[in-house]
Design a protein around this motif. Structure first.
Motif, PDB file in Angstrom:
ATOM      1  N   PRO A   1      -1.670  20.327   2.042  1.00 37.56           N
ATOM      2  CA  PRO A   1      -2.238  21.403   1.232  1.00 37.56           C
ATOM      3  C   PRO A   1      -3.116  20.950   0.066  1.00 37.56           C
ATOM      4  N   ASP A   2      -2.846  19.790  -0.501  1.00 39.42           N
ATOM      5  CA  ASP A   2      -3.600  19.394  -1.691  1.00 39.42           C
ATOM      6  C   ASP A   2      -4.782  18.475  -1.384  1.00 39.42           C
ATOM      7  N   PHE A   3      -4.609  17.494  -0.514  1.00 43.51           N
ATOM      8  CA  PHE A   3      -5.731  16.709  -0.009  1.00 43.51           C
ATOM      9  C   PHE A   3      -5.322  16.048   1.296  1.00 43.51           C
ATOM     10  N   PRO A   4      -6.295  15.610   2.090  1.00 45.82           N
ATOM     11  CA  PRO A   4      -5.997  15.140   3.452  1.00 45.82           C
ATOM     12  C   PRO A   4      -5.108  13.895   3.494  1.00 45.82           C
ATOM     13  N   GLY A   5      -4.364  13.789   4.582  1.00 44.03           N
ATOM     14  CA  GLY A   5      -3.531  12.617   4.799  1.00 44.03           C
ATOM     15  C   GLY A   5      -4.339  11.331   4.870  1.00 44.03           C
ATOM     16  N   THR A   6      -5.600  11.442   5.310  1.00 48.85           N
ATOM     17  CA  THR A   6      -6.457  10.254   5.321  1.00 48.85           C
ATOM     18  C   THR A   6      -6.661   9.714   3.909  1.00 48.85           C
ATOM     19  N   GLU A   7      -6.719  10.610   2.930  1.00 41.22           N
ATOM     20  CA  GLU A   7      -6.877  10.164   1.544  1.00 41.22           C
ATOM     21  C   GLU A   7      -5.579   9.532   1.028  1.00 41.22           C
ATOM     22  N   VAL A   8      -4.437  10.050   1.470  1.00 38.30           N
ATOM     23  CA  VAL A   8      -3.151   9.419   1.120  1.00 38.30           C
ATOM     24  C   VAL A   8      -3.153   7.988   1.646  1.00 38.30           C
ATOM     25  N   ALA A   9      -3.522   7.820   2.908  1.00 38.65           N
ATOM     26  CA  ALA A   9      -3.563   6.475   3.513  1.00 38.65           C
ATOM     27  C   ALA A   9      -4.550   5.585   2.768  1.00 38.65           C
TER      28      ALA A   9
ATOM     29  N   PRO B   1       3.956   1.010   1.440  1.00 40.99           N
ATOM     30  CA  PRO B   1       4.288   0.876   2.868  1.00 40.99           C
ATOM     31  C   PRO B   1       3.270   0.013   3.594  1.00 40.99           C
ATOM     32  N   ARG B   2       3.774  -0.929   4.387  1.00 44.07           N
ATOM     33  CA  ARG B   2       2.860  -1.814   5.111  1.00 44.07           C
ATOM     34  C   ARG B   2       2.459  -1.230   6.458  1.00 44.07           C
ATOM     35  N   LEU B   3       3.190  -0.236   6.945  1.00 41.51           N
ATOM     36  CA  LEU B   3       2.914   0.397   8.227  1.00 41.51           C
ATOM     37  C   LEU B   3       2.609   1.873   7.981  1.00 41.51           C
ATOM     38  N   LEU B   4       1.386   2.294   8.323  1.00 38.98           N
ATOM     39  CA  LEU B   4       0.990   3.692   8.145  1.00 38.98           C
ATOM     40  C   LEU B   4       0.748   4.314   9.515  1.00 38.98           C
ATOM     41  N   VAL B   5       1.414   5.448   9.752  1.00 40.90           N
ATOM     42  CA  VAL B   5       1.313   6.149  11.024  1.00 40.90           C
ATOM     43  C   VAL B   5       0.818   7.566  10.762  1.00 40.90           C
ATOM     44  N   ALA B   6      -0.306   7.921  11.365  1.00 38.18           N
ATOM     45  CA  ALA B   6      -0.817   9.286  11.269  1.00 38.18           C
ATOM     46  C   ALA B   6      -0.032  10.165  12.229  1.00 38.18           C
TER      47      ALA B   6
ATOM     48  N   ALA C   1       4.961   5.266  -5.430  1.00 39.47           N
ATOM     49  CA  ALA C   1       4.847   4.533  -6.695  1.00 39.47           C
ATOM     50  C   ALA C   1       6.225   4.170  -7.256  1.00 39.47           C
ATOM     51  N   GLY C   2       7.255   4.945  -6.867  1.00 39.01           N
ATOM     52  CA  GLY C   2       8.564   4.729  -7.457  1.00 39.01           C
ATOM     53  C   GLY C   2       9.623   4.157  -6.540  1.00 39.01           C
ATOM     54  N   GLU C   3       9.319   3.993  -5.276  1.00 36.05           N
ATOM     55  CA  GLU C   3      10.317   3.527  -4.312  1.00 36.05           C
ATOM     56  C   GLU C   3       9.634   2.656  -3.268  1.00 36.05           C
ATOM     57  N   ARG C   4      10.364   1.700  -2.743  1.00 39.35           N
ATOM     58  CA  ARG C   4       9.820   0.802  -1.719  1.00 39.35           C
ATOM     59  C   ARG C   4      10.026   1.414  -0.337  1.00 39.35           C
ATOM     60  N   PHE C   5       8.939   1.558   0.426  1.00 42.28           N
ATOM     61  CA  PHE C   5       8.986   2.066   1.792  1.00 42.28           C
ATOM     62  C   PHE C   5       8.401   1.022   2.725  1.00 42.28           C
ATOM     63  N   ASP C   6       9.000   0.906   3.907  1.00 45.75           N
ATOM     64  CA  ASP C   6       8.482  -0.003   4.928  1.00 45.75           C
ATOM     65  C   ASP C   6       7.377   0.653   5.744  1.00 45.75           C
ATOM     66  N   ALA C   7       7.469   1.965   5.887  1.00 47.28           N
ATOM     67  CA  ALA C   7       6.508   2.704   6.701  1.00 47.28           C
ATOM     68  C   ALA C   7       6.310   4.094   6.116  1.00 47.28           C
ATOM     69  N   ALA C   8       5.148   4.677   6.411  1.00 47.07           N
ATOM     70  CA  ALA C   8       4.872   6.058   6.025  1.00 47.07           C
ATOM     71  C   ALA C   8       4.325   6.793   7.233  1.00 47.07           C
ATOM     72  N   LEU C   9       4.889   7.963   7.505  1.00 45.19           N
ATOM     73  CA  LEU C   9       4.428   8.859   8.555  1.00 45.19           C
ATOM     74  C   LEU C   9       3.694   9.982   7.844  1.00 45.19           C
ATOM     75  N   ILE C  10       2.395  10.055   8.032  1.00 42.78           N
ATOM     76  CA  ILE C  10       1.560  10.924   7.202  1.00 42.78           C
ATOM     77  C   ILE C  10       0.852  11.971   8.052  1.00 42.78           C
ATOM     78  N   ASP C  11       1.167  13.234   7.777  1.00 40.39           N
ATOM     79  CA  ASP C  11       0.443  14.335   8.409  1.00 40.39           C
ATOM     80  C   ASP C  11      -0.987  14.318   7.884  1.00 40.39           C
ATOM     81  N   LEU C  12      -1.932  14.579   8.747  1.00 45.33           N
ATOM     82  CA  LEU C  12      -3.338  14.512   8.325  1.00 45.33           C
ATOM     83  C   LEU C  12      -3.804  15.767   7.598  1.00 45.33           C
TER      84      LEU C  12
ATOM     85  N   LEU D   1       0.190   9.324  16.118  1.00 46.90           N
ATOM     86  CA  LEU D   1       1.049  10.084  17.025  1.00 46.90           C
ATOM     87  C   LEU D   1       0.657  11.551  16.948  1.00 46.90           C
ATOM     88  N   GLN D   2       0.446  12.142  18.103  1.00 40.07           N
ATOM     89  CA  GLN D   2       0.083  13.553  18.164  1.00 40.07           C
ATOM     90  C   GLN D   2       1.358  14.390  18.196  1.00 40.07           C
TER      91      GLN D   2
END
Length: 119
Positions: A55-63, A75-80, A41-52, A103-104
């Motif tokens: 601790p607070d809620f799943p990475g799928t919900e972040v995506a 971020p326009r590119l989301l990588v699990a 919300a506060g910074e511009r990112f080109d990509a996000a690498l998100i662990d699924l 990515l595993q």
């Protein structure tokens, strides 16, 4: 690219940030889902690498929330990133596309670099 890293394993996230920095990217680590959403919300990112698994809620919900936010800087590119295979990690509604890539862990840095390479 400016990359947002979301992983509750702080050592893994910090190492990934260092590796991305060596490849001439900039990166910021967050360790919870809420920290990631606040950062996006506060910074511009080109990509996000998100662990699924966070601790607070799943990475799928972040995506899902990032995809729903069409704001500048989302971020326009989301990588699990996950210890699970892509098939085991799928938690999207039918027809819903949450991630551009999966990515595993342990992450193949060469594969990540190809994903982040300009097209």
């Amino acid at each position: 690219m400016n990359v947002l890293i979301v992983d509750d394993n702080e050592a893994a996230a910090d190492l990934l940030r260092e590796l991305l920095t060596l490849q001439d990217h900039t990166a910021r680590c967050t360790y919870t889902a809420q920290q990631a959403l606040d950062a996006a919300a506060g910074e511009r990112f080109d990509a996000a690498l998100i662990d699924l698994t966070l601790p607070d809620f799943p990475g799928t919900e972040v995506a899902r929330r990032l995809r729903a936010t069409a704001a500048e800087g989302t971020p326009r590119l989301l990588v699990a990133i996950s210890g699970f295979s892509e098939r085991d990690a799928a938690n999207a509604a039918p027809g819903e596309v949450l991630f551009d890539h999966h990515l595993q862990k342990p992450i193949d840095i060469g594969a990540l670099e190809r994903i982040l390479a300009p097209s």
